[in-house]
Design an enzyme around this catalytic site. Sequence first.
Site, PDB file in Angstrom:
ATOM      1  N   HIS A 169       9.787   9.628   7.645  1.00 41.25           N
ATOM      2  CA  HIS A 169      10.911   8.466   7.422  1.00 41.25           C
ATOM      3  C   HIS A 169      11.372   8.599   8.848  1.00 41.25           C
ATOM      4  O   HIS A 169      12.301   9.390   9.232  1.00 41.25           O
ATOM      5  CB  HIS A 169      11.795   8.734   6.391  1.00 41.25           C
ATOM      6  CG  HIS A 169      12.721   7.604   6.409  1.00 41.25           C
ATOM      7  ND1 HIS A 169      14.042   7.525   5.766  1.00 41.25           N
ATOM      8  CD2 HIS A 169      12.854   6.421   6.905  1.00 41.25           C
ATOM      9  CE1 HIS A 169      14.743   6.536   5.737  1.00 41.25           C
ATOM     10  NE2 HIS A 169      13.972   5.717   6.655  1.00 41.25           N
ATOM     11  N   ASN A 177      18.458  -2.042   7.388  1.00 36.69           N
ATOM     12  CA  ASN A 177      19.898  -1.655   7.062  1.00 36.69           C
ATOM     13  C   ASN A 177      20.802  -2.377   7.951  1.00 36.69           C
ATOM     14  O   ASN A 177      20.974  -2.233   9.332  1.00 36.69           O
ATOM     15  CB  ASN A 177      20.302  -0.028   6.877  1.00 36.69           C
ATOM     16  CG  ASN A 177      19.348   0.448   6.056  1.00 36.69           C
ATOM     17  OD1 ASN A 177      18.967  -0.012   4.775  1.00 36.69           O
ATOM     18  ND2 ASN A 177      18.909   1.779   6.354  1.00 36.69           N
ATOM     19  N   LYS A 226       0.849  -1.098   0.172  1.00 39.33           N
ATOM     20  CA  LYS A 226      -0.102  -0.006  -0.141  1.00 39.33           C
ATOM     21  C   LYS A 226       0.646   1.190  -0.002  1.00 39.33           C
ATOM     22  O   LYS A 226       1.949   1.368   0.783  1.00 39.33           O
ATOM     23  CB  LYS A 226      -0.972   0.032   1.173  1.00 39.33           C
ATOM     24  CG  LYS A 226      -2.003   1.066   1.353  1.00 39.33           C
ATOM     25  CD  LYS A 226      -3.116   0.961   0.745  1.00 39.33           C
ATOM     26  CE  LYS A 226      -3.728   2.206   0.645  1.00 39.33           C
ATOM     27  NZ  LYS A 226      -5.039   2.141  -0.530  1.00 39.33           N
ATOM     28  N   ARG A 261      24.047  16.950   6.774  1.00 42.18           N
ATOM     29  CA  ARG A 261      25.124  16.443   5.774  1.00 42.18           C
ATOM     30  C   ARG A 261      25.466  17.469   4.843  1.00 42.18           C
ATOM     31  O   ARG A 261      24.584  17.816   4.171  1.00 42.18           O
ATOM     32  CB  ARG A 261      24.340  15.189   5.176  1.00 42.18           C
ATOM     33  CG  ARG A 261      24.081  14.263   5.801  1.00 42.18           C
ATOM     34  CD  ARG A 261      23.602  12.917   5.151  1.00 42.18           C
ATOM     35  NE  ARG A 261      23.014  11.840   5.730  1.00 42.18           N
ATOM     36  CZ  ARG A 261      22.680  10.617   5.224  1.00 42.18           C
ATOM     37  NH1 ARG A 261      23.080  10.394   3.762  1.00 42.18           N
ATOM     38  NH2 ARG A 261      22.192   9.747   5.944  1.00 42.18           N
ATOM     39  N   ARG A 316      23.931  -2.099   8.693  1.00 43.35           N
ATOM     40  CA  ARG A 316      25.236  -1.440   8.881  1.00 43.35           C
ATOM     41  C   ARG A 316      25.116  -0.304   9.901  1.00 43.35           C
ATOM     42  O   ARG A 316      24.039  -0.152  10.366  1.00 43.35           O
ATOM     43  CB  ARG A 316      25.638  -0.799   7.304  1.00 43.35           C
ATOM     44  CG  ARG A 316      24.626   0.025   7.028  1.00 43.35           C
ATOM     45  CD  ARG A 316      25.007   0.968   5.818  1.00 43.35           C
ATOM     46  NE  ARG A 316      23.999   2.027   5.590  1.00 43.35           N
ATOM     47  CZ  ARG A 316      22.814   1.826   5.143  1.00 43.35           C
ATOM     48  NH1 ARG A 316      22.342   0.705   4.265  1.00 43.35           N
ATOM     49  NH2 ARG A 316      21.985   2.975   4.839  1.00 43.35           N
ATOM     50  N   VAL A 334      25.171   6.663   8.152  1.00 39.45           N
ATOM     51  CA  VAL A 334      25.874   8.152   8.230  1.00 39.45           C
ATOM     52  C   VAL A 334      25.405   8.865   9.416  1.00 39.45           C
ATOM     53  O   VAL A 334      26.206   9.476  10.108  1.00 39.45           O
ATOM     54  CB  VAL A 334      25.459   8.507   6.906  1.00 39.45           C
ATOM     55  CG1 VAL A 334      25.716  10.166   6.874  1.00 39.45           C
ATOM     56  CG2 VAL A 334      25.763   7.870   5.526  1.00 39.45           C
ATOM     57  N   LYS A 366      19.281  12.251   2.169  1.00 38.67           N
ATOM     58  CA  LYS A 366      19.110  12.767   3.401  1.00 38.67           C
ATOM     59  C   LYS A 366      19.971  14.194   3.549  1.00 38.67           C
ATOM     60  O   LYS A 366      21.172  13.966   3.091  1.00 38.67           O
ATOM     61  CB  LYS A 366      19.233  11.944   4.478  1.00 38.67           C
ATOM     62  CG  LYS A 366      18.353  10.570   4.714  1.00 38.67           C
ATOM     63  CD  LYS A 366      18.806   9.767   6.015  1.00 38.67           C
ATOM     64  CE  LYS A 366      17.926   8.253   5.411  1.00 38.67           C
ATOM     65  NZ  LYS A 366      18.456   7.341   6.339  1.00 38.67           N
TER      66      LYS A 366
HETATM   67  C1  MV4 Z   1       7.288   3.735   0.267  1.00 37.71           C
HETATM   68  C2  MV4 Z   1       6.713   5.091   0.283  1.00 37.71           C
HETATM   69  C3  MV4 Z   1       5.124   5.187   0.364  1.00 37.71           C
HETATM   70  N1  MV4 Z   1       4.686   4.133   0.739  1.00 37.71           N
HETATM   71  N2  MV4 Z   1       6.525   2.869   0.678  1.00 37.71           N
HETATM   72  C4  MV4 Z   1      11.678   5.335  -0.853  1.00 37.71           C
HETATM   73  C5  MV4 Z   1      13.185   4.492  -0.638  1.00 37.71           C
HETATM   74  C6  MV4 Z   1      12.865   3.328  -0.069  1.00 37.71           C
HETATM   75  N3  MV4 Z   1      13.531   3.052   1.154  1.00 37.71           N
HETATM   76  C7  MV4 Z   1      11.320   3.386   0.531  1.00 37.71           C
HETATM   77  N4  MV4 Z   1      10.832   4.540  -0.023  1.00 37.71           N
HETATM   78  C8  MV4 Z   1       9.483   4.858   0.234  1.00 37.71           C
HETATM   79  N5  MV4 Z   1       8.716   3.695   0.290  1.00 37.71           N
HETATM   80  C9  MV4 Z   1       5.173   2.741   0.957  1.00 37.71           C
HETATM   81  N6  MV4 Z   1       4.480   1.642   1.083  1.00 37.71           N
HETATM   82  C10 MV4 Z   1       7.467   6.405   0.200  1.00 37.71           C
HETATM   83  C11 MV4 Z   1       8.952   6.226  -0.103  1.00 37.71           C
HETATM   84  C12 MV4 Z   1       9.575   7.390  -0.279  1.00 37.71           C
HETATM   85  C13 MV4 Z   1      10.612   7.845   0.765  1.00 37.71           C
HETATM   86  C14 MV4 Z   1      10.823   7.009   1.718  1.00 37.71           C
HETATM   87  C15 MV4 Z   1      11.644   7.542   2.792  1.00 37.71           C
HETATM   88  C16 MV4 Z   1      12.347   8.887   2.588  1.00 37.71           C
HETATM   89  C17 MV4 Z   1      12.075   9.339   1.307  1.00 37.71           C
HETATM   90  C18 MV4 Z   1      11.286   8.843   0.549  1.00 37.71           C
HETATM   91  C19 MV4 Z   1      10.934   9.558  -0.714  1.00 37.71           C
HETATM   92  C20 MV4 Z   1      10.116   9.245  -1.811  1.00 37.71           C
HETATM   93  C21 MV4 Z   1       9.524   8.116  -1.595  1.00 37.71           C
END
Ligand code: MV4
Length: 448
Positions: free
Chosen positions: A208, A290, A201, A339, A292, A295, A237
Amino acid sequence: MFSKILIANRGEIALRIICACKELGIRSVAVYSEADRNSLHVRFADEAICIGPPQVNKSYLNIPAVISAAEIADVDAIHPGYGLLSENSNFAEVCRESGIKFIGPPPDVMRLMGEKDRARAAVKARGVPVLPGSDGILASPEEAIQSARQIGYPVILKASAGGGGRGMRIVRSEDEIVNLYQAASSEAAAAFGNGSMYMEKFVERPRHIEFQILADSYGKVMSLGERECSIQRRHQKLLEEAPSTQVSEELRDEIGGILCRMLADVGYVNAGTIEFLMDTDRKLYFIEMNTRIQVEHPVTEMVTGVDLVKSQILIADGAHLEDLIPAVPPIRGHAIECRINAEHPEKFTPSAGKINVFNTPGGPGVRVDTAAYAEGTIPPHYDSMIAKLIVHGKDRPEAIQRMKRALDMFIVEGIHTTIPLQKRILNDPDFASADLDTHFIERLFAKG
Ligand code: MV4
């Protein structure tokens, strides 16, 4: 006790690991490419071995070259830092076969967490909240259609071998799903050699938020709280903080407890980070892990008082978690990290070259992790991050004020940096009120 460690990395994280080695009385061995001959990790390590030409594939990612250096220097262990070989389970396995301790989790757990659909299933089975999603890998576009009907649009297609935003597609209606599935799968096959896709979904405007954990080799796991990492651009980031204003002590303890039980059950060892999305109802959902040091680990160090890199080394050497950290530390005050990247202000492209002036801020509550120096050169072959500026304050307003003055006192001349952008972030009223999500930077730019 380890007497010598090889650091399979460069830049600020190599220096950070050298700091930990020096404080533990362990000798350090740097490896370097021809482009890094004059770098500080070479200068401050006890020994240094050139492992190849500037290109990462021929130096820092060259497993035989790194292992040969480790054997020549006769080290007990290898610290991989972040990026490069840090999440390569094959490398961890080669270390094991060579009788060298890899400072990280066992290879099989690295592999499990590296396959995002398997990681999702493994944590879900152990009580960690996940988003509604596909039951493992989607075998065909038809399965994607069926799965999306069950979940409800919008959905997101993700590459099992992906991470960091590559091989992902947001799907808003059934008429676009087949095309987007094929595009994402081809992209993933080209980028990672694996086109497997799964589905979740899609969460609109998420935050985040990630949890830091430490686990020893005896099944003891501790959560060290969360970091808020929503402020990013193009999956890079720009600023992180701890704690998150959106995570109550109850939620922190609840998720931390679930994670500790899950990680003990899968046999996790060493430092790790579990990434979540937080929706607008303040609910957290696992997205990936992750395996590890990250950063942004310093913000957790500042609010917990735990030295994560020293802990990694001591855990790899067989220490018990209860001897390293006798009680779960309280979260003290607030920390923010910027950063500092070398990049063009408008084009966002890396800005390599010579640094003419480099003045780092100091004073109360300020930490700078960097391998850059005045009259040094930023080579074009590597990551564009040149420094991390970290501040700690008694609360978030004090940390913000401290970061503003520290950014004013951070002078870099000769190359372009992200410092002007970070000053804008710190002066933004939405940032001040912690009104954040992953689209914060887009909104900041739209303000003009
Ligand atoms: C998502 C999301 C919305 N819904 N998953 C982007 C990187 C990857 N690690 C996971 N990501 C995302 N997964 C669901 N189900 C939106 C992102 C996302 C995002 C996540 C974390 C930090 C920045 C982002 C930027 C765009 C999209």
